[in-house]
Scaffold this motif. Structure first.
Motif, PDB file in Angstrom:
ATOM      1  N   GLN A   1      -0.882   4.167  -3.992  1.00 42.79           N
ATOM      2  CA  GLN A   1      -1.351   5.480  -3.537  1.00 42.79           C
ATOM      3  C   GLN A   1      -2.137   6.201  -4.629  1.00 42.79           C
ATOM      4  O   GLN A   1      -3.155   6.852  -4.359  1.00 42.79           O
ATOM      5  CB  GLN A   1      -0.158   6.336  -3.109  1.00 42.79           C
TER       6      GLN A   1
ATOM      7  N   SER B   1       0.813  -1.226   0.000  1.00 46.66           N
ATOM      8  CA  SER B   1       0.000   0.000   0.000  1.00 46.66           C
ATOM      9  C   SER B   1       0.841   1.269   0.000  1.00 46.66           C
ATOM     10  O   SER B   1       0.358   2.336  -0.379  1.00 46.66           O
ATOM     11  CB  SER B   1      -0.962   0.007   1.190  1.00 46.66           C
TER      12      SER B   1
ATOM     13  N   GLN C   1      -5.518   4.684  -4.734  1.00 45.10           N
ATOM     14  CA  GLN C   1      -6.280   5.092  -3.556  1.00 45.10           C
ATOM     15  C   GLN C   1      -6.862   6.497  -3.741  1.00 45.10           C
ATOM     16  O   GLN C   1      -7.970   6.784  -3.301  1.00 45.10           O
ATOM     17  CB  GLN C   1      -5.359   5.050  -2.328  1.00 45.10           C
TER      18      GLN C   1
END
Length: 414
Positions: free
Chosen positions: A199, A193, A202
């Motif tokens: 990122q 992650s 996300q």
């Protein structure tokens, strides 16, 4: 930092306080329609030993060369915070702003520590310290910070998301850490992650899809997102959960030489753009060396060359791999995971011609860096687009020239 012969890194964590004042700030990026970012690559397998990308970071944005590494998660820059031990790098050291520290409680800090197998607590709740050691003995120690990255996107001119990365203030590369580095840091594009790719997904900037195309002639291109993934001719294999770590793996492959099995049991393989060369564990390495030696004509003589362990010379010096490839037979890997999907490895994907005019084997013995798995490095991924599709949990590859410019790729979008 990916050194010229780096294989995937095993990491451990050490906490050290950074002399910065912590007033953390990470601006949220508004959700947007996912797009694709494309970048030009520089470098080569030999003699540079790296493929790297120019990333513009900060405000105002400044350029930095980052080694493209699918074998690790954390992106980091050599950082004047102040720097305790830094290599000579192409650009002035990155200088972090005072309000950019990531606190220890941040989810990316927790994920980074967990991914590095550390249960250590931060010495200060105001910052997230890390230390990563790679299998070639290179290392980076620093603290997590956030800053803006300028991304050229297909559906808009440029955006500047705020991304978390490492400010590395103590680097060791090479034997004494004082060598001239080709890059300013490392671009971690693994599956964790804290990876830049995760990122961007996300924040709704790009899909969690990554591709690179490394040219035999040097350079190539890199992209985040799925807009330029070909719709046909790609060989796809489901991603396998690597037993050795969170690496990109197509599972176990059966090794063949000149279309005949080498009699080696199926071997676990990981793809790692941070490794210049391909590494096989003891049994497949010895089988490949024996098969290659057994198939060579008498015009080639084994010779010592300081660049690589196993080399041959011809009646006159070779200028490129294409001068000598007819003397060697192709290798291939057949993956049961992908309905016997095959990755062809012609001689130009396992040979290097050195400055001495010798042809050398770019497949190395993985027992020296103590690898328990087999690494497909840059040399074997040249002149094919390799796609890591985390959305569909599959890895693909398709042969083709990697000389297109990032600008031409972006301009070809609908």
């Amino acid at each position: 930092m990916a050194a010229a012969r780096r294989a995937p890194g095993v990491a451990l964590l050490l906490a050290v306080l950074l002399p910065l004042v912590a007033t953390p700030s990470r601006a949220a990026t508004p959700a947007r329609a996912a797009s694709t970012a494309a970048f030009q690559l520089h470098g080569d397998v030999y003699p540079t030993g790296h493929y790297y990308v120019t990333m513009n970071i900060g405000n105002p944005a400044k350029p930095y060369f980052l080694d493209v590494d699918t074998g690790s998660d954390l992106t980091w820059l050599q950082c004047d915070a102040p720097c305790q031990s830094c290599n000579k790098v192409p650009h002035p050291l990155y200088r972090p702003a005072q309000n950019r520290l990531i606190p220890c409680a941040d989810s990316l800090c927790t994920a980074l520590h967990s991914g590095l197998g550390s249960n250590k607590k931060c010495p200060s709740p105001k910052q997230c310290d890390y230390q990563i050691k790679y299998t070639d003995s290179a290392s980076s120690q620093g603290v997590l910070i956030t800053d803006n990255f300028s991304l050229p996107l297909s559906k808009s001119s440029n955006i500047r998301p705020s991304l978390t990365f490492g400010c590395g203030y103590d680097q060791q590369v090479g034997k004494n850490g004082a060598v001239q580095a080709v890059t300013d840091g490392l671009l971690g594009l693994g599956r964790g992650s804290v990876s830049l790719l995760s990122q961007l997904k996300q924040q709704g900037v790009t899909k969690n899809v990554l591709g690179h195309c490394l040219s035999t002639n040097g350079g190539g291109f890199l992209f985040f997102g799925d807009d330029i993934v070909p719709t046909s001719r790609v060989t796809w294999v489901p991603m396998s959960r690597s037993t050795s770590g969170n690496y990109y793996s197509p599972g176990s492959g059966t090794l063949q030489f000149d279309r005949r099995s080498l009699g080696v049991k199926p071997m676990e393989v990981v793809f790692d753009s941070g490794s210049t060369y391909t590494y096989f564990t003891a049994q497949p390495y010895q089988a490949v060396v024996s098969a290659i030696k057994g198939g060579l004509s008498k015009s080639l003589k084994q010779v010592s060359d300081p660049e690589l362990p196993l080399c041959w010379k011809g009646q006159k010096a070779f200028k490129s791999v294409f001068d000598v490839k007819k003397e060697f037979k192709p290798l291939s890997l057949s993956f049961a995971n992908g309905k016997n999907a095959v990755m062809e490895i012609p001689p130009e994907n396992y040979l290097v011609v050195t400055k001495n005019g010798n042809a050398c084997l770019g497949i190395l013995d993985g027992t020296a860096p103590k690898l328990s798995f087999n690494v497909i490095g840059d040399i074997t991924m040249q002149d094919q687009m390799v796609i890591y599709d985390n959305e569909k949990a599959q890895i693909g590859w398709v042969r083709g020239p990697c000389t297109r410019s990032a600008k031409s790729i972006l301009s070809s979008f609908p």
